[in-house]
Design a protein around this motif. Structure first.
Motif, mmCIF file in Angstrom:
data_model
loop_
_atom_site.group_PDB
_atom_site.id
_atom_site.type_symbol
_atom_site.label_atom_id
_atom_site.label_comp_id
_atom_site.label_asym_id
_atom_site.label_seq_id
_atom_site.Cartn_x
_atom_site.Cartn_y
_atom_site.Cartn_z
ATOM 1 N N SER A 61 0.832 -1.207 0.000
ATOM 2 C CA SER A 61 0.000 0.000 0.000
ATOM 3 C C SER A 61 0.870 1.263 0.000
ATOM 4 O O SER A 61 0.658 2.179 -0.789
ATOM 5 N N PHE A 62 1.872 1.286 0.863
ATOM 6 C CA PHE A 62 2.717 2.475 1.015
ATOM 7 C C PHE A 62 3.547 2.729 -0.243
ATOM 8 O O PHE A 62 3.590 3.848 -0.766
ATOM 9 N N SER A 64 3.120 1.572 -3.338
ATOM 10 C CA SER A 64 2.349 1.844 -4.555
ATOM 11 C C SER A 64 1.800 3.265 -4.573
ATOM 12 O O SER A 64 1.423 3.784 -5.619
ATOM 13 N N ALA A 65 1.805 3.936 -3.411
ATOM 14 C CA ALA A 65 1.408 5.355 -3.372
ATOM 15 C C ALA A 65 2.554 6.270 -3.843
ATOM 16 O O ALA A 65 2.361 7.482 -3.979
ATOM 17 N N PHE A 67 5.641 6.945 -2.451
ATOM 18 C CA PHE A 67 6.460 7.715 -1.492
ATOM 19 C C PHE A 67 7.965 7.455 -1.649
ATOM 20 O O PHE A 67 8.773 8.328 -1.388
ATOM 21 N N LEU A 221 2.544 12.547 5.301
ATOM 22 C CA LEU A 221 1.709 11.343 5.365
ATOM 23 C C LEU A 221 0.391 11.607 6.079
ATOM 24 O O LEU A 221 0.361 12.251 7.130
ATOM 25 N N ASP A 225 -1.453 6.318 5.671
ATOM 26 C CA ASP A 225 -0.104 6.102 5.125
ATOM 27 C C ASP A 225 0.928 5.972 6.245
ATOM 28 O O ASP A 225 1.864 5.166 6.155
ATOM 29 N N CYS A 228 0.703 2.526 7.656
ATOM 30 C CA CYS A 228 1.344 1.557 6.749
ATOM 31 C C CYS A 228 2.860 1.621 6.870
ATOM 32 O O CYS A 228 3.532 0.584 6.887
#
Length: 268
Positions: A61-62, A64-65, A67, A221, A225, A228
């Protein structure tokens, strides 16, 4: 060229349909998700080694965002400069970095001890050879690899030396001195700067440092986020539960990620 090695007898594996097989007739089926499990029972120290499913989901999740995109892009640029053919990513996890590396090599093998992570990785990219395996016995033939990469993962030096070609490279990515410092301050009583250079010292007998760079990524964040990020790091279980819970209540958190990239060349 097949790169995989039987973890039992150390012979070359050849792909026959959906099965990898060696001359001694040890066989390993490709799972429906598209990976092969070469982590044999005699090399296991626990029933489900590696990252927990919670940690894998959090990282997926983190990352694929986007960051850590500055690191992903820097890694790809470095690999492009090396002009390599065969790449082995040790501790590939759910494949965020490995997927990006794939465009810069002819063959890419991603290996990780955590089956849950490799299952996720294999679902998203069938051009990489995904393997559940251990760094203690890298399931790859000797002197076949141009570049081994280890991003926030163990560095099994003896095995890396075995699989690398005589002129091969090792890329190590490790937290920079100030990596996630603000988050660590919130989670722990006492915080020290990371010491990335210790890896270079430890590897200096067999590897020569040819390039190093520090990549910084400022992060802002939201609460999800941040949760995660905490869950995907070792801090998730090292911090006191009450400190973790307190930090997870924060709705907006600003901090900086810092990554140290080293490229080392195998000494002849």
């Amino acid at each position: 060229m097949n790169l995989l090695m039987c973890p039992v007898c150390r012979e070359a594996l050849a792909l026959e349909g959906k099965t990898w097989r060696c001359k001694s007739n040890h066989s390993y089926d490709i799972a429906k998700q598209g990976y092969v499990n070469l982590h044999v029972v005699q090399h296991k120290h626990s029933k489900n080694p590696g990252d927990t499913p919670e940690s894998v989901r959090a990282r997926r999740s983190f990352l694929s965002a986007g960051f850590y995109a500055p690191l992903q892009q820097a890694v790809v640029a470095k690999i492009r400069e090396l002009r390599i053919e065969n790449l082995l990513d040790i501790g590939c996890g759910e494949g965020y970095y490995t997927n990006a590396m794939e465009s810069e090599a002819i063959q890419v093998v991603g290996v990780d001890i955590a089956k849950t992570a490799v299952q996720v990785a294999a679902k998203f990219n069938q051009n990489v050879t995904w393997v559940v395996g251990t760094g203690a016995v890298l399931p790859v033939l000797s002197e076949t690899i141009d570049l081994c990469t280890s991003l926030f993962s163990p560095i099994p030096e003896a095995e890396i030396l075995r699989v690398l070609k005589p002129s091969g490279y090792l890329m190590v990515v490790t937290p920079g001195p100030q990596h996630l410092y603000k988050m660590r301050e919130a989670l722990f009583e006492e915080v020290k700067a990371h010491e990335p250079h210790k890896f270079v010292a430890q590897l200096s007998e067999h590897f020569e440092l040819i390039d190093e760079s520090l990549i910084q990524a400022p992060l802002v964040l939201n609460q999800n986020d941040l949760k995660c990020l905490i869950a995907m790091t070792p801090y998730a279980y090292k911090a006191k539960p009450e400190r973790r819970e307190q930090l997870e209540q924060v709705e907006k958190f600003e901090l900086s990620a810092e990554f140290q990239i080293y490229i080392l060349k195998k000494k002849s």
